[in-house]
Write an enzyme that holds these catalytic residues in place. Structure first.
Site, PDB file in Angstrom:
ATOM      1  N   GLU A 163      -8.764  11.447 -12.468  1.00  9.79           N
ATOM      2  CA  GLU A 163      -7.909  12.604 -12.731  1.00  9.79           C
ATOM      3  C   GLU A 163      -6.959  12.915 -11.579  1.00  9.79           C
ATOM      4  O   GLU A 163      -5.829  13.373 -11.809  1.00  9.79           O
ATOM      5  CB  GLU A 163      -8.766  13.845 -13.039  1.00  9.79           C
ATOM      6  CG  GLU A 163      -9.505  13.776 -14.358  1.00  9.79           C
ATOM      7  CD  GLU A 163     -10.807  13.000 -14.289  1.00  9.79           C
ATOM      8  OE1 GLU A 163     -11.420  12.764 -15.358  1.00  9.79           O
ATOM      9  OE2 GLU A 163     -11.218  12.621 -13.165  1.00  9.79           O
TER      10      GLU A 163
ATOM     11  N   GLN B 137     -19.480  19.571 -19.488  1.00  8.21           N
ATOM     12  CA  GLN B 137     -18.262  19.217 -20.217  1.00  8.21           C
ATOM     13  C   GLN B 137     -17.402  20.437 -20.558  1.00  8.21           C
ATOM     14  O   GLN B 137     -16.328  20.289 -21.145  1.00  8.21           O
ATOM     15  CB  GLN B 137     -18.624  18.507 -21.530  1.00  8.21           C
ATOM     16  CG  GLN B 137     -19.630  17.391 -21.382  1.00  8.21           C
ATOM     17  CD  GLN B 137     -19.129  16.265 -20.516  1.00  8.21           C
ATOM     18  OE1 GLN B 137     -18.159  15.590 -20.853  1.00  8.21           O
ATOM     19  NE2 GLN B 137     -19.780  16.041 -19.383  1.00  8.21           N
TER      20      GLN B 137
ATOM     21  N   HIS C 140      -3.869  15.772  19.277  1.00  4.45           N
ATOM     22  CA  HIS C 140      -3.431  15.821  17.884  1.00  4.45           C
ATOM     23  C   HIS C 140      -2.938  17.224  17.538  1.00  4.45           C
ATOM     24  O   HIS C 140      -3.599  18.220  17.817  1.00  4.45           O
ATOM     25  CB  HIS C 140      -4.582  15.443  16.944  1.00  4.45           C
ATOM     26  CG  HIS C 140      -4.190  15.415  15.496  1.00  4.45           C
ATOM     27  ND1 HIS C 140      -3.701  14.279  14.883  1.00  4.45           N
ATOM     28  CD2 HIS C 140      -4.213  16.378  14.537  1.00  4.45           C
ATOM     29  CE1 HIS C 140      -3.445  14.541  13.616  1.00  4.45           C
ATOM     30  NE2 HIS C 140      -3.745  15.814  13.390  1.00  4.45           N
TER      31      HIS C 140
ATOM     32  N   ASP D 129      -4.105   6.119   9.007  1.00  8.85           N
ATOM     33  CA  ASP D 129      -5.403   5.500   8.774  1.00  8.85           C
ATOM     34  C   ASP D 129      -6.469   6.535   8.449  1.00  8.85           C
ATOM     35  O   ASP D 129      -7.413   6.256   7.708  1.00  8.85           O
ATOM     36  CB  ASP D 129      -5.829   4.637   9.964  1.00  8.85           C
ATOM     37  CG  ASP D 129      -5.664   5.332  11.316  1.00  8.85           C
ATOM     38  OD1 ASP D 129      -5.047   6.412  11.365  1.00  8.85           O
ATOM     39  OD2 ASP D 129      -6.126   4.778  12.331  1.00  8.85           O
TER      40      ASP D 129
ATOM     41  N   SER E 146     -10.311  11.863 -27.542  1.00 10.11           N
ATOM     42  CA  SER E 146     -10.810  13.233 -27.636  1.00 10.11           C
ATOM     43  C   SER E 146      -9.699  14.271 -27.474  1.00 10.11           C
ATOM     44  O   SER E 146      -9.645  15.263 -28.188  1.00 10.11           O
ATOM     45  CB  SER E 146     -11.886  13.489 -26.578  1.00 10.11           C
ATOM     46  OG  SER E 146     -13.046  12.732 -26.856  1.00 10.11           O
TER      47      SER E 146
ATOM     48  N   SER F  51      -1.227  17.422   2.482  1.00 13.44           N
ATOM     49  CA  SER F  51      -2.621  17.295   2.097  1.00 13.44           C
ATOM     50  C   SER F  51      -2.889  15.801   2.002  1.00 13.44           C
ATOM     51  O   SER F  51      -2.439  15.127   1.067  1.00 13.44           O
ATOM     52  CB  SER F  51      -2.891  17.985   0.758  1.00 13.44           C
ATOM     53  OG  SER F  51      -4.245  17.914   0.427  1.00 13.44           O
ATOM     54  N   LEU F  52      -3.593  15.275   2.988  1.00 11.79           N
ATOM     55  CA  LEU F  52      -3.668  13.827   3.159  1.00 11.79           C
ATOM     56  C   LEU F  52      -4.329  13.124   1.980  1.00 11.79           C
ATOM     57  O   LEU F  52      -5.235  13.657   1.341  1.00 11.79           O
ATOM     58  CB  LEU F  52      -4.413  13.497   4.443  1.00 11.79           C
ATOM     59  CG  LEU F  52      -3.698  13.914   5.727  1.00 11.79           C
ATOM     60  CD1 LEU F  52      -4.545  13.596   6.950  1.00 11.79           C
ATOM     61  CD2 LEU F  52      -2.338  13.223   5.840  1.00 11.79           C
TER      62      LEU F  52
END
Length: 653
Positions: free
Chosen positions: A395, A456, A292, A186, A374, A155-156
């Site tokens: 994250e 939130q 590819h 790239d 928090s 997963s690039l």
């Protein structure tokens, strides 16, 4: 560097296709002497690179799939690393002094496996099992299969972030001068996660980290965003604080100089921008779109054009002597103790328990997404600042760094709001594929957080983590339960997730109560129970209040605290279903994939399925007090009691 002559085997038309029939292997010696290599040495590196190309073509051809052209572009880079700079003991992949290598462009796995063959740890016979059922050589490399692979890639955009975690370990924790090499493509520089990692690395001044970008201009469907504009990439990386070197990615002398420059650069990480050609060495494939992810149309002709199969062997440099000095268990664990009847937020208990665990175990580290005040991760930071990593509002990078730290033997706890961990789901997914042992903690779960509103509120997190392969999902309802589960997580395998709540809740359990993972607690039970209410976290307290109300009107109900959402306590749930005939689940979470679905899974093996009714958050919350939020969502005590009355009157005999 001194290398024995490497004569290409099978060169030209009519040469043998199978290198195992071509005679004994030739060896390349490894050395770390600085300066430009001579023409003879360049020739040997060229032969090694050509072998890597040939073997990449052969592996993909045998599989009938794969990415040989992406492997061919980076073959000179890999040859220089393998023969000149990588310090690694393949017989001891756990050697603390080993350099770390991350193939972020995991689709170029033929190149990696060809390198393993050159290093003498993969045979030519195994190389040709690439992508076959049961082979260790999967389409994208995973640690579960190969001891020299530390992290799953494919997963690039994730390799650099994990490499940052490894480099942090070497610089701040292990304090061993190994180097982390990350080879990426790239195309993946379009991923935002790469730039989270780039800033983190520069901020931490990780001069033990080198990123090599294979700038081959072509992505999957056509040209990349910046094609061969190395200056564009340099401006971006330099702006983040990186030292940047541009090099011809097919000039082994230039690549060697760039790697030496990276190793001698102090105070910041280095990026080597290697300009390469996709499909290098085969005229029909060089810089051609549409190839590819496909084997070359005529692999035999390509091998002949590359000079035929070879049997070059590389004596990779041994790492320097090193040892890990950490104390994995430096003291007796004294978890915080909370008196029953008092009120404490489970997020507070998490922070206090993690701090205690850090005092008892020197291998525990904590990572924060700039919300430690928090989540209460700040408690750990104040007590153990040397093992605390602030990742700021990133994250994806936080989870990637946790994975990197885990590869080095640390036990990471990474925490943020439950809602924000959804951003990092792909990193969690890949962590599971690679078998990484990481602990993730999501606070501010559910509508019970109150006035902050839906942006939130973690309302999808249980579903997200339950769907991860091999994961453990825990949702405590009180402080003592939280403390026990925080400690238990450290010794589990795979991805572990703990959900905590913002507001203070009553302490129900004594400090010596045990909470085995996979268990539950029956808080109310009698032989006359009309149905069973299953709850977790915040809703446990609402369920108990509802049970008191119902008991007053002659409707006894059983109440189960299902703190282990995955694995789920099947036996207790089945017994409750058999005894009461109906289960009512109540969760501060979306209906899909959460507690209700976890309960249903207990009956997924053909066991009789009871009547199952679910109370969950189905609408879109706004801003309101916690009590108002629970009432509006229909998961407060009054709503539970009303649902039970309806079920008893109309459904349950």
């Amino acid at each position: 560097m001194t290398m024995a002559d490497s004569t290409p085997y099978g060169g030209g038309p009519g040469g043998p296709e199978d290198p195992d029939r071509a005679g004994g292997p030739e060896h390349t010696g490894a050395a770390d002497s600085p300066g430009a290599a001579g023409s003879r040495e360049r020739g040997r590196l060229h032969e090694l690179a050509q072998q890597l190309r040939v073997d990449s073509v052969r592996a993909a051809d045998a599989a009938g799939s794969g990415h040989p052209t992406s492997s061919m572009s980076a073959a000179d880079v890999m040859a220089v690393l393998l023969a000149r700079h990588l310090q690694y003991d393949f017989a001891r992949p756990d050697h603390p002094g080993n350099d770390r290598f991350v193939l972020s462009k995991g689709h170029a796995s033929p190149l990696l496996y060809a390198a393993y063959k050159a290093a003498g740890v993969v045979t030519d016979e195994e190389l040709l099992t690439f992508r076959a059922h049961g082979s260790r050589l999967e389409g994208h490399p995973t640690p579960r299969r190969l001891p020299w692979v530390e992290v799953a890639t494919g997963s690039l955009g994730q390799g650099l972030g994990v490499g940052v975690g490894m480099a942090l370990s070497g610089k701040r924790l292990d304090r061993i001068p190994y180097r982390v090499w990350v080879l990426c493509g790239d195309s993946e520089l379009a991923e935002g996660a790469v730039w989270e990692a780039a800033e983190h690395a520069a901020y931490e001044r990780l001069d033990n980290l080198t990123l090599i970008v294979d700038v081959n201009r072509l992505g999957q469907r056509g040209p990349t965003r910046h094609e061969w504009d190395l200056d564009a990439y340099e401006r971006r990386l330099a702006a983040f604080g990186w030292h940047v070197v541009q090099a011809d990615g097919h000039d082994t002398e230039a690549l060697d100089r760039a790697c030496h420059e990276a190793r001698s650069t102090a105070g910041r990480p280095t990026a080597i921008l290697a300009r390469t050609v996709k499909g290098r060495g085969v005229a029909a494939a060089e810089n051609r779109e549409g190839l590819h992810g496909k084997p070359l149309p005529d692999a035999d002709a390509a091998v002949r054009e590359l000079g035929g199969a070879r049997r070059v062997r590389v004596d990779v440099q041994a790492p320097p002597a090193a040892r890990t000095l950490r104390a994995t268990r430096s003291g007796h664990l004294e978890l915080p103790r909370y008196e029953t009847g008092t009120e404490t937020a489970t997020r507070d208990a998490f922070g206090q328990a993690l701090t205690a665990l850090g005092s008892a175990r020197g291998d525990v580290v904590a990572l924060d997404g700039e919300v430690g005040d928090s989540t209460r991760a700040e408690y750990f930071a104040k007590e153990h600042p040397d093992r605390f990593f602030e990742c700021y509002i990133a994250e994806q990078q936080m989870v990637a760094a946790a994975v990197g730290l885990a590869t080095r033997g640390w036990v990471p706890y990474a925490s943020s709001f439950a809602a924000f961990l959804t951003r990092a789901h792909d990193f969690v997914r890949m962590a599971a594929i690679g078998g990484a042992g990481i602990n993730l903690v999501g606070s501010h779960a559910g509508v019970a957080i109150g006035q902050d509103g839906p942006s939130q509120m973690g309302l999808e997190d249980l579903a997200m983590f339950r769907a991860v392969h091999g994961s453990t999902v825990l949702y405590p309802c009180d402080a003592n339960q939280t403390a026990r589960l925080v400690a238990a997580m450290a010794d589990l395998d795979g991805v572990r997730y703990l959900r905590t709540s913002r507001g203070a809740t009553p302490v129900l359990y004594g400090p010596d109560e045990e909470f085995p993972v996979g268990g539950s607690k029956v808080l109310r039970s009698s032989g006359d129970d009309r149905l069973t209410v299953v709850a977790a976290g915040t809703t446990v307290h609402e369920a108990l209040a509802a049970a008191d109300t119902l008991d007053g009107v002659g409707i006894p109900v059983r109440v189960i605290d299902l703190y282990s959402v995955k694995p789920v306590d099947r036996n207790t749930l089945r017994e409750a279903a058999e005894s009461t005939g109906c289960l009512l689940t109540v969760e501060d979470h979306r209906q899909e994939g959460g507690l209700g679905d976890a309960v249903l899974d207990a009956f997924g093996d053909g066991s009789p399925v009871p009547r199952l009714v679910r109370l969950a958050v189905t609408g879109m919350p706004g801003s309101a007090s916690p009590a108002e939020q629970l009432r509006a969502a229909g998961i407060d005590a009054e709503s539970i009691a009303a649902a039970v009355r309806l079920l008893v009157e109309r459904v349950v005999p």
